[in-house]
Design an enzyme around this catalytic site. Structure first.
Site, mmCIF file in Angstrom:
data_model
loop_
_atom_site.group_PDB
_atom_site.id
_atom_site.type_symbol
_atom_site.label_atom_id
_atom_site.label_comp_id
_atom_site.label_asym_id
_atom_site.label_seq_id
_atom_site.Cartn_x
_atom_site.Cartn_y
_atom_site.Cartn_z
ATOM 1 N N ASP A 85 0.829 -1.208 0.000
ATOM 2 C CA ASP A 85 0.000 0.000 0.000
ATOM 3 C C ASP A 85 0.865 1.260 0.000
ATOM 4 O O ASP A 85 0.629 2.201 -0.769
ATOM 5 C CB ASP A 85 -0.893 0.015 1.239
ATOM 6 N N VAL A 86 1.842 1.299 0.877
ATOM 7 C CA VAL A 86 2.654 2.510 1.032
ATOM 8 C C VAL A 86 3.441 2.801 -0.239
ATOM 9 O O VAL A 86 3.479 3.943 -0.719
ATOM 10 C CB VAL A 86 3.600 2.367 2.238
#
Length: 393
Positions: A179-180
């Site tokens: 996600d990051v």
């Protein structure tokens, strides 16, 4: 003269239709750089992560809508409560899109079409608008309809097959790294599109996916596999192309040793009293050490377990060999280095002191500003929706 109180993206407006982590990471980055970010949230529940606690911020009103998870990716934003399922809400978003430079969304592919708020529709009305769509598998391909979660992206994209002990199961990375990193790629793409618009006046749409970006940051292991055709082994903390580059047991804990070249290996052996090990033809070069990795470890691991971690670090630092400790999070965030680099910042919200992770970018002319704490649900609805078309914040 540059106004240091304004970030490099000052004057830009971001319409943020994202939730959870990948999208909010991207838009928080833009907010940290000075953009005005309007975070659109469902009026009843807001971003899902508001409820992903404990821990929660200890606010004066006692409402638990500021989980630590939510706080991690939502500073420098204004919360605007809008129900997209209602025609009134859709009309409000269209008005905001007319005032925005960038729209970021992470609905399922095609999920905004039924509201008339999809990138194609908005860009037809506003050709200069930059839109960024974040999804699990992208807007095209056979898996476009599948949901995207960090764990699934790590599994599908291969990183879990590389992570964990050699004799253990596949292992996810300890934080939502898919996600990051997707959020970081999204922010980079948006900045590139802004430069293109500056040159041409033309906006564009960006399609970025968790699985695509996760495969992209397989880096050397990915290219190793492409070139050799061999599936890499899980090596725990070891490096596939450098030896010794690993975590070692000391007599009282653990230590990281990262020997990057043959000269460092010679100094490593001398510093720790390993004698002529670095002269052995099986270990004298890095390719040889890779070939004889297991044999080398039979020498190194027993030797290091007799020495305290602090002593190993002291001796190797003196010998200019890369070495370091393994901190837990409390230790890491309390180090002198972390303090010197502002790794932790503080903001206040409704009487609560919020300790947050700082932005690592250091600008000489337009430093990062922390102008807004992570917002309460709908905190800025009236301010943003009540503004004229020429006002942004």
């Amino acid at each position: 003269m540059t106004d240091a109180s304004k970030g490099p993206l000052d004057g830009l407006v971001v319409l943020d239709l994202t939730r959870i982590l990948a999208g909010p990471t991207a838009t928080q980055m833009l907010g940290d750089l000075g953009a005005t970010v309007w975070k659109i949230e469902n009026p009843e529940r807001g971003d899902d992560t508001r409820a992903w606690g404990p821990p929660y911020a200890d606010t004066e009103d006692g409402i638990q809508d500021l989980s630590a998870y939510f706080l991690s990716a939502n500073r420098n934003k204004m919360s605007v409560a809008v129900d997209l399922a209602l025609p009134e809400g859709q009309a409000q978003i269209r008005k905001l899109a007319a005032r925005a430079d960038i729209m970021v969304e992470n609905f399922k592919p095609g999920g905004l079409v039924k509201y008339g708020l999809d990138p194609d529709t908005l860009r037809k009305a506003h050709p200069g608008l930059i839109t960024c769509s974040i999804s699990g598998f992208g807007q095209t391909g056979p898996n476009r309809e599948k949901p995207g979660y960090d764990l699934m992206a790590q599994g599908y994209g291969g990183i879990m097959s590389l992570t964990g002990a050699p004799d253990g199961p596949p292992m996810k990375v300890g934080v939502g790294i898919a996600d990051v990193m997707c959020g970081m790629y999204a922010a980079t793409g948006i900045l590139a599109a802004l430069h293109h618009r500056t040159q041409t006046g033309e906006g564009q749409s960006i399609d970025v996916a968790l699985v695509d970006t996760q495969m992209a940051w397989l880096i050397n292991e990915g290219t190793n596999t492409l070139m050799s055709g061999k599936i890499p082994e899980r090596r725990g903390n070891a490096h596939p192309n450098i030896v010794p580059y690993d975590v070692f047991d000391a007599s009282d804990g653990h230590v990281i040793v990262a020997v990057g070249n043959d000269a460092q290996f010679a100094r490593f052996c001398d510093a720790l009293g390993l004698g002529p090990l670095h002269e052995d033809p099986s270990f004298v070069t890095n390719p040889a050490r890779i070939t004889h990795r297991d044999a080398l470890m039979l020498h190194l691991r027993p030797a290091l377990t007799t020495i305290p971690a602090a002593t190993i670090i002291q001796k190797l630092e003196a010998a200019k060999v890369p070495v370091g400790p393994i901190h837990d999070l409390n230790q890491a965030l309390a180090t002198d280095q972390a303090k010197a680099r502002d790794a932790v910042i503080e903001q206040t919200q409704n009487g609560a002191t919020l300790k947050l992770l700082g932005n690592p970018l250091k600008f000489s002319a337009t430093p990062v500003q922390y102008t807004r704490p992570p917002p309460r649900l709908g905190e800025h609805t009236g301010v943003v929706l009540g503004k004229t078309d020429t006002e942004n914040d």
